[in-house]
Scaffold this motif. Structure first.
Motif, PDB file in Angstrom:
ATOM      1  N   PHE A   1       0.836  -1.208   0.000  1.00 20.84           N
ATOM      2  CA  PHE A   1       0.000   0.000   0.000  1.00 20.84           C
ATOM      3  C   PHE A   1       0.867   1.253   0.000  1.00 20.84           C
ATOM      4  N   LEU A   2       1.838   1.296   0.906  1.00 14.29           N
ATOM      5  CA  LEU A   2       2.673   2.487   1.057  1.00 14.29           C
ATOM      6  C   LEU A   2       3.517   2.725  -0.196  1.00 14.29           C
ATOM      7  N   VAL A   3       4.223   1.669  -0.631  1.00  9.08           N
ATOM      8  CA  VAL A   3       5.154   1.830  -1.751  1.00  9.08           C
ATOM      9  C   VAL A   3       4.415   2.207  -3.033  1.00  9.08           C
ATOM     10  N   THR A   4       3.325   1.485  -3.347  1.00 11.86           N
ATOM     11  CA  THR A   4       2.666   1.775  -4.621  1.00 11.86           C
ATOM     12  C   THR A   4       1.925   3.112  -4.577  1.00 11.86           C
ATOM     13  N   SER A   5       1.467   3.551  -3.404  1.00  4.73           N
ATOM     14  CA  SER A   5       0.850   4.883  -3.327  1.00  4.73           C
ATOM     15  C   SER A   5       1.884   5.955  -3.637  1.00  4.73           C
ATOM     16  N   LEU A   6       3.097   5.787  -3.108  1.00  2.00           N
ATOM     17  CA  LEU A   6       4.149   6.771  -3.380  1.00  2.00           C
ATOM     18  C   LEU A   6       4.530   6.751  -4.860  1.00  2.00           C
ATOM     19  N   VAL A   7       4.637   5.537  -5.408  1.00  2.00           N
ATOM     20  CA  VAL A   7       5.052   5.411  -6.800  1.00  2.00           C
ATOM     21  C   VAL A   7       3.996   6.007  -7.732  1.00  2.00           C
ATOM     22  N   ALA A   8       2.734   5.899  -7.356  1.00  2.00           N
ATOM     23  CA  ALA A   8       1.659   6.412  -8.215  1.00  2.00           C
ATOM     24  C   ALA A   8       1.789   7.917  -8.427  1.00  2.00           C
TER      25      ALA A   8
ATOM     26  N   LEU B   1      -3.889   4.303 -12.430  1.00  6.41           N
ATOM     27  CA  LEU B   1      -4.950   3.389 -12.016  1.00  6.41           C
ATOM     28  C   LEU B   1      -4.366   2.053 -11.572  1.00  6.41           C
ATOM     29  N   ALA B   2      -3.367   1.572 -12.295  1.00  2.65           N
ATOM     30  CA  ALA B   2      -2.785   0.276 -11.951  1.00  2.65           C
ATOM     31  C   ALA B   2      -2.155   0.323 -10.566  1.00  2.65           C
ATOM     32  N   TYR B   3      -1.348   1.367 -10.308  1.00  2.00           N
ATOM     33  CA  TYR B   3      -0.705   1.442  -8.992  1.00  2.00           C
ATOM     34  C   TYR B   3      -1.745   1.638  -7.891  1.00  2.00           C
ATOM     35  N   SER B   4      -2.782   2.414  -8.199  1.00  4.00           N
ATOM     36  CA  SER B   4      -3.780   2.607  -7.145  1.00  4.00           C
ATOM     37  C   SER B   4      -4.547   1.305  -6.886  1.00  4.00           C
ATOM     38  N   THR B   5      -4.736   0.479  -7.929  1.00  2.00           N
ATOM     39  CA  THR B   5      -5.353  -0.832  -7.704  1.00  2.00           C
ATOM     40  C   THR B   5      -4.507  -1.650  -6.738  1.00  2.00           C
ATOM     41  N   ILE B   6      -3.205  -1.713  -7.023  1.00  2.00           N
ATOM     42  CA  ILE B   6      -2.327  -2.519  -6.182  1.00  2.00           C
ATOM     43  C   ILE B   6      -2.362  -1.991  -4.744  1.00  2.00           C
ATOM     44  N   ALA B   7      -2.346  -0.653  -4.622  1.00  2.00           N
ATOM     45  CA  ALA B   7      -2.372  -0.054  -3.290  1.00  2.00           C
ATOM     46  C   ALA B   7      -3.662  -0.416  -2.551  1.00  2.00           C
ATOM     47  N   ASN B   8      -4.784  -0.306  -3.252  1.00  2.00           N
ATOM     48  CA  ASN B   8      -6.053  -0.616  -2.600  1.00  2.00           C
ATOM     49  C   ASN B   8      -6.163  -2.071  -2.205  1.00  2.00           C
ATOM     50  N   LEU B   9      -5.657  -2.945  -3.075  1.00  2.00           N
ATOM     51  CA  LEU B   9      -5.671  -4.354  -2.713  1.00  2.00           C
ATOM     52  C   LEU B   9      -4.763  -4.573  -1.504  1.00  2.00           C
ATOM     53  N   GLY B  10      -3.676  -3.785  -1.432  1.00  2.00           N
ATOM     54  CA  GLY B  10      -2.798  -3.875  -0.265  1.00  2.00           C
ATOM     55  C   GLY B  10      -3.573  -3.562   1.008  1.00  2.00           C
TER      56      GLY B  10
END
Lengths: 682, 287
Positions: free
Chosen positions: A374-381, A391-400
Motif C-alpha cells: 500500500f505504502l510503496v505503490t501509493s508513493l510510486v503512483a 490506475l494500476a498502482y492505485s489498484t495494487i495499493a487498494n488491494l494492499g
C-alpha cells in the motif's frame, strides 16, 4: 478472545472440529433440499458464460457477434441479480450433490487440470531463455496436484458448493461489473482494431476467453471443493495470460508470460497447500469451509501457502509487476483484471481465510505485506503521468489495504475489507473504461492531455470525477472503510505495537493517495487555455456501460448501510456464531451515518443551487503577470514578445524514485513472505 | 457533556465561528506588527477587509470556481460542526481534508500558472501534514478508547503528558495549516514575489471573501484541536494555554525564512515519525 476460538487437539482434529460446524446450516436437512434449486442455479451461473462464450465465438459475422455479446452480458448480470434477490437473507448454505454427479465432476476436473497444464505447456513454445522457470513451475504444480489427487486415501468432500452473503456480493460484482465491461468492449474492440490495423483481429476467441474468465470467477466464488477451486483458479491464470498477450507484439507476449510465471508461483504454493492437506500431519480436508473452521492451530500452514497464491493473484509486492505489464492489453481487459476478476479472486480467497489468520504472527506478517505494498505503490503512483499506470498502482495499493485487513481477521477488519472490495470494483471499472473511452476521444491517456476535460467533454469528466471521488473520497465509502480499518488496527493484540505500525503505514500511505488523485482532478477541472474541441460522439454501448457504472458507484456510496446489512453483517455474524472470529461487530453509529448523509446531501444540493441560481460574475482570463494576448494562453513579456503559457503538474520524480522504491519494497515483502510461511510452520 | 449543550456549541460554532476567527486574525496582525515595531491595524481590520471584498466586483476565470469554493466552505463548516458537536474527531478530520481538496480544485480550475503552482504546493503540504493530523485522533483513541470528542474532553488529566510527542508534532503541522512561515509555500501571505498570491491569485471580490471566511472557520477548528489536548483540565486552564500556544505560531512566523517544498515534506514526515509515531509506540508503557 482466546475462549471463543476452538483449538482442538491434534488427536483427531476433524472429529473435534466438526460438531460445532454442523450446528448452523448443515444440520437443517430441509434447507438442504430447499437449497437444491440454488445449487443448480450456481451450476447454471458457471456454465452459462461458458456456453455464451461458445455462442459468441461461433457467431457468423460481426453484427451477430455484437448482439450475442450484449445479450449474454445482460443475461449474466440479470442472472446474478436474480440469484441475489432470491437468496437474500437466507444465510449460508452448503450443497451436497448426488454421488454419480460428484464422481463425474471429479473426473472432469481432474481431466481439466491435466488439459490445462498441457495447454500451458503448449503455449510455452514461445518462451525465451530467461523464462525457463515457467514450464518448470507448470510441471511442479501439475505434479503436486496429481500426487494429491491420486493419493491412496484422500479426504472426502461432502459439500462441493456453497452460497453465503459474501459470495453473493462477489457474484454480483463479477456478473454486473463484468457484464458491463463486456458491453463496453463491443464498440471498444471495433475501434481498437480500426486504430491498430497491425494487430490480428481475433475477436471471436477474445470474447470466448472473456466469458470463460467470468465462468471461472463464478466457479471460484461458489466452490467449496479446493481441488475444483484450484482448476478454476488456474483457468483465470490462463485467461489473463492469453488476454494480456492479445495484441501479439513482443512486449505483449513477454508481459503475458510474466503474468503467467508470477501467477504460477502462486499456483505452485496453492497446489502445495492441497498436497499438505492430503498428506500432511493434522488437518485432512479438501473443503474450504473446514479449512477455515479448523482455526489457526491446524490450518495455518495451508492457509499461509494459499495466501501466497492470493498475493500473487492480487498483484501484491513482490508480484506486482505483472499487473503493470497487463496494461498493454486492450482497455476492457485491464478493466476486467483490475475490477471484477483476477485481482479480486486473490483478495476474495484471502478474506475467506482471514479467520485463520486472526491473532497470529503469520496474519500480522500478511498485513505487513499488504501495508508495504500500500505504502510503496501509493508513493510510486505520484510519479505517473500515464492515467492507466496511475490506475494500476492505485489498484495494487487498494488491494494492499484489503490484504492488511484480511491479515487482521477481526469482524471489523473483514467488514472494511469486503466494503473496500465492493467500492474498488465499481469505481475502478468505471475509471478504466472512462479512461479507455477518453483515450479514443482525445487521442491520449496522458493526464496532462486531459486538462480541461470538464469543458471539453463534460460527460467524460463527470464520470471520471465520480470514479475518482468514489476511489478515495465520495461520502464516503472508502473513507468509512479506512475509518473502520484504523479502529480495527488499534484493537489488535498480537504483539506490542503491531496495530500501531499498521495504522502508521495507513496514515503515511493515505497522504500520497490524496495527492495523486487530487492533482488529476485538478487537471480535469482546469479551464482550458485554448479551445480543443472534440465532438466525436460516444458509442451507445460504451455510454450505457459507463452510465450504469457511474450510477452504481453513486448508489453504492449512498446506500452503503444497505450493502452493509445485506451482505457484510450476515457474513461476519455467521463467522462469529461459528466461533471463528470474536463476536465484536463493526458498528457504525447513527450519528456518523447522518453526518455522512449530510455531507453527501451537500454534494447534491450545492450544485443544484448553483445551477438554479448561478452567480453572474464576469469572466476574464487568468492572471499571467503581464498583458494577456490570447486569453490565458499567452502574454506580452518583458521585451514586448508574445510568450506562450505552459504549466504542468508535479510528479516528484526527483523525490520518490519508482525503481528504487519498488526494488526495496519487493525485497522487503519477499522476506516477509518467507517469514510468514516459516512462522506458520513453527 | 449533555446533548443540548453540545448542540448549542455546534450551532454557536456555525454562527460565531467567523467572528472568533476574525478576532484571531486581527490579533495576529497586531502582534505581527508589534514584533516589527509597527503600530498595526485595528483588531477588527480583517472584518472590514472582508466586508469591503463583498462590495467589490467579482471577476472569475470560470464560473465553476465559485461552486468549488462553496464546497470548500461547506465542508469546513461541517468539519467544525462535527468537532464542536462532540462527535467523531476522525470524521471531522476527513471533512477538513475534503474541504482542503476543494480549495485546491478551485485554484486549479482557474489554471493560471500561479494558481496552478499554488494549488500543487498546497496539495504537497496536505500530503506532508496529513499523516501527523491522522495520528492525533489515533493518539486520543489509545488514551480514551474513543474517537469521540466528548469522550476526549472528559478524558484523563494526564493525557497531554501521555501525548506530549503528538502535541509537539501537531504544533509543527499547525504552522503549515495556519499558512505561517517557514511553510507559507502555497499562498505567500508575506508577498513573496515569485508566486504572486499563489493559490488565491485568481480569486477576487466575494470569492476571495469566501476563502477568508473559510480560513477563519479553519483557525477556530485548529484552535479547538489544540484545546482538546488540555481539555480535561477544564476551560479556565485549557483555553488560555491553547490561545498562548496558538500565538506562539505568530512568533515562529516572524522569525523564520521560508523552506522549499521538498525540505518541508521531508522535515514534516521526519517529525511525524520521530515524535508522533514514537509517542504512539511508547504509549502502552506510559498508560
Amino acid at each position: 478472545m482466546e475462549g471463543v476460538r476452538r483449538r482442538p487437539g491434534l488427536g483427531d482434529p476433524l472429529a473435534e472440529a466438526l460438531p460445532c460446524r454442523f450446528d448452523l446450516p448443515r444440520d437443517l436437512h430441509s434447507s438442504l433440499y430447499k437449497g437444491r434449486g440454488f445449487m443448480y442455479s450456481i451450476g447454471l451461473l458457471i456454465l452459462f458464460p461458458l456456453l455464451a462464450g461458445i455462442a459468441v465465438a461461433r457467431a457468423p459475422d460481426n453484427a451477430i457477434r455484437a448482439q450475442r455479446v450484449r445479450i449474454s452480458a445482460g443475461a449474466i448480470a440479470i442472472a446474478t441479480l436474480l440469484l441475489t434477490g432470491l437468496h437474500l437473507g437466507l444465510g449460508p448454505e452448503f450443497y451436497a450433490i448426488p454421488g454419480w454427479l460428484h464422481a463425474t465432476l471429479d473426473g472432469f476436473f481432474r481431466l481439466a487440470g491435466v488439459a490445462l497444464a498441457l495447454v500451458l505447456l503448449y503455449f510455452c513454445r514461445h518462451i525465451v531463455a530467461r523464462e525457463w522457470y515457467i514450464p518448470v513451475l507448470i510441471l511442479l504444480q501439475a505434479g503436486l496436484m496429481l500426487s494429491a489427487e491420486l493419493a491412496p486415501v484422500h479426504p472426502e468432500v461432502a459439500h462441493p458448493f456453497y452460497i453465503d452473503s459474501f459470495t453473493l456480493l462477489m457474484a454480483l460484482i463479477v456478473g454486473v461489473v463484468g457484464g458491463l465491461i463486456c458491453l463496453h468492449a463491443v464498440q471498444y474492440m471495433r475501434d481498437y482494431h480500426a486504430h491498430e490495423p497491425e494487430v490480428a483481429d481475433r475477436q471471436p476467441a477474445f470474447y470466448f476467453v472473456i466469458f470463460l474468465f467470468l465462468a471461472a470467477m463464478f466457479g471460484i466464488v461458489f466452490t467449496n471443493h479446493l481441488t475444483w477451486l484450484f482448476v478454476f483458479w488456474e483457468v483465470t491464470t490462463l485467461c489473463s495470460f492469453w488476454l494480456i498477450s492479445y495484441s501479439g507484439t513482443d512486449e505483449a507476449i513477454r508481459n503475458g508470460f510474466r503474468a503467467l510465471g508470477l501467477n504460477l508461483i502462486g499456483g505452485v504454493t496453492f497446489a502445495a497447500a492441497i498436497a499438505w492437506l492430503t498428506y500432511g500431519p493434522g488437518l485432512h480436508t479438501w473443503e474450504l469451509d473446514r479449512l477455515v473452521a479448523a482455526g489457526s492451530a491446524l490450518a495455518l500452514i495451508p492457509a499461509a501457502l494459499i495466501a501466497v497464491a492470493g498475493l500473487a493473484k492480487s498483484a501484491q509486492l513482490p508480484f506486482s509487476s505483472w499487473l503493470l505489464g497487463a496494461m498493454v492489453a486492450p482497455t476492457p481487459v485491464s478493466a476486467l483484471l483490475h475490477s471484477s476478476t483476477m485481482v479480486k479472486a486473490g483478495v476474495f480467497l484471502l478474506v475467506k481465510l482471514s479467520p485463520v489468520f486472526y491473532d497470529t504472527v503469520a496474519g500480522l506478517l500478511l498485513s505487513l505485506i499488504g501495508g508495504v505494498t500500500f505504502l510503496v505503490t501509493s508513493l510510486v503512483a505520484v510519479n505517473q503521468r500515464n492515467a492507466k499506470r496511475v490506475l494500476a498502482y492505485s489498484t495494487i495499493a487498494n488491494l494492499g489495504l484489503i490484504v492488511m485487513c484480511a491479515g487482521v481477521g477481526t469482524a471489523a477488519a473483514m467488514w472494511a475489507a469486503i466494503l473496500l472490495i465492493l467500492f474498488h470494483a465499481v469505481a475502478k471499472a468505471l475509471l478504466f473504461l472512462a479512461v479507455g473511452t477518453t483515450e479514443h476521444l482525445i487521442g491520449s491517456r496522458d493526464i496532462e492531455d486531459m486538462e480541461g476535460l470538464v469543458y471539453r467533454r463534460p460527460e467524460m469528466a463527470a464520470m471520471l470525477l465520480v470514479g475518482i471521488l468514489g476511489m478515495f473520497l465520495a461520502p464516503f465509502g472508502m473513507l468509512l472503510s479506512k475509518y473502520t480499518t484504523f479502529q480495527a488496527f488499534l484493537n489488535m493484540d498480537v504483539m506490542p505495537g503491531d496495530g500501531l505500525l499498521l495504522a502508521a503505514i495507513l496514515a503515511f500511505g493515505s497522504a500520497p493517495t490524496l495527492f495523486f488523485w487530487s492533482k488529476w482532478m485538478g487537471k480535469l477541472v482546469a479551464m482550458p487555455r485554448r479551445p480543443r474541441p472534440s465532438t466525436e460522439p460516444i458509442a451507445r454501448d460504451e455510454l450505457i456501460a459507463l452510465g450504469a457504472l457511474t450510477v452504481i458507484t453513486y448508489v453504492a456510496c449512498a446506500l452503503f448501510p444497505l450493502a452493509d446489512t445485506v451482505f457484510v453483517i450476515p457474513y461476519t455474524h455467521y463467522l462469529a456464531a461459528l466461533g471463528l472470529i470474536p463476536d465484536i461487530q463493526a458498528v457504525i453509529p447513527w450519528e456518523t451515518v447522518w453526518l455522512m448523509t449530510l455531507m453527501l446531501g451537500g454534494l447534491f444540493v450545492l450544485p443544484l443551487l448553483f445551477w438554479l441560481k448561478p452567480p453572474r460574475f464576469a469572466e476574464v482570463s487568468g492572471y499571467l503577470s503581464g498583458a494577456n494576448v490570447d486569453g490565458s494562453a499567452s502574454y506580452r513579456g518583458a521585451m514586448g514578445a508574445e510568450r506562450m503559457v505552459e504549466s504542468r503538474g508535479y510528479y516528484m520524480t526527483g523525490f520518490f524514485h519508482e525503481t528504487t522504491l519498488l526494488r526495496y519494497g519487493g525485497l522487503g515483502t519477499a522476506a516477509l513472505i518467507a517469514l510468514m510461511i516459516g512462522g506458520a510452520t513453527l | 457533556m449533555s446533548t443540548h449543550y453540545a448542540w448549542w456549541l455546534a450551532i454557536a460554532f456555525v454562527v460565531l465561528g467567523p467572528v472568533v476567527g476574525a478576532l484571531l486574525a486581527g490579533i495576529d496582525r497586531r502582534l505581527t506588527a508589534r514584533m516589527q515595531s509597527r503600530q498595526g491595524p485595528p483588531i477588527l481590520q480583517p472584518v472590514y477587509d472582508v466586508l469591503k471584498l463583498f462590495e467589490k466586483d467579482t471577476l472569475v476565470v470560470t464560473r465553476l470556481q465559485t461552486l468549488y469554493l462553496w464546497f470548500f466552505l461547506f465542508f469546513m463548516v461541517i468539519s467544525g460542526f462535527i468537532l464542536f458537536l462532540g462527535s467523531d474527531l476522525l470524521l471531522s478530520l476527513f471533512a477538513l481534508t475534503v474541504s482542503g481538496i476543494f480549495l485546491c480544485l478551485a485554484a486549479y480550475s482557474t489554471n493560471s500558472p500561479y494558481s496552478n503552482i499554488g494549488s500543487s504546493r498546497e496539495l504537497m503540504l496536505m500530503m506532508a501534514y496529513e499523516p501527523m493530523l491522522i495520528l492525533v485522533p489515533l493518539g486520543f483513541y489509545l488514551t480514551t478508547d474513543s474517537f469521540r470528542v466528548a469522550d476526549i474532553v472528559a478524558g484523563s488529566p494526564w493525557q497531554v503528558l501521555q501525548l506530549l510527542g503528538i502535541l509537539v508534532g501537531f504544533l509543527f503541522v499547525l504552522t503549515i495549516k495556519l499558512r505561517k512561515s517557514p511553510f507559507d509555500l502555497s499562498s505567500s501571505h508575506h508577498g513573496h514575489q515569485e508566486l504572486v498570491k499563489g493559490l488565491t491569485t485568481d480569486f477576487s471580490g466575494s470569492d476571495l471573501a469566501l476563502v477568508e471566511i473559510a480560513h477563519w472557520y479553519e483557525n477556530v477548528i485548529l484552535l479547538g484541536w489544540l484545546y482538546l489536548f488540555f481539555a480535561p483540565w477544564g476551560p479556565w486552564l485549557a483555553l488560555p494555554i491553547a490561545f498562548a500556544l496558538f500565538f506562539v505560531e505568530v512568533l515562529v512566523d516572524n522569525t523564520h525564512a521560508r523552506l522549499t517544498w521538498s525540505s518541508t515534506l521531508k522535515a514534516t514526515w521526519w517529525v511525524t515519525l520521530l515524535v508522533g509515531v514514537t509517542n504512539l509506540m511508547l504509549l502502552p508503557l506510559v498508560v
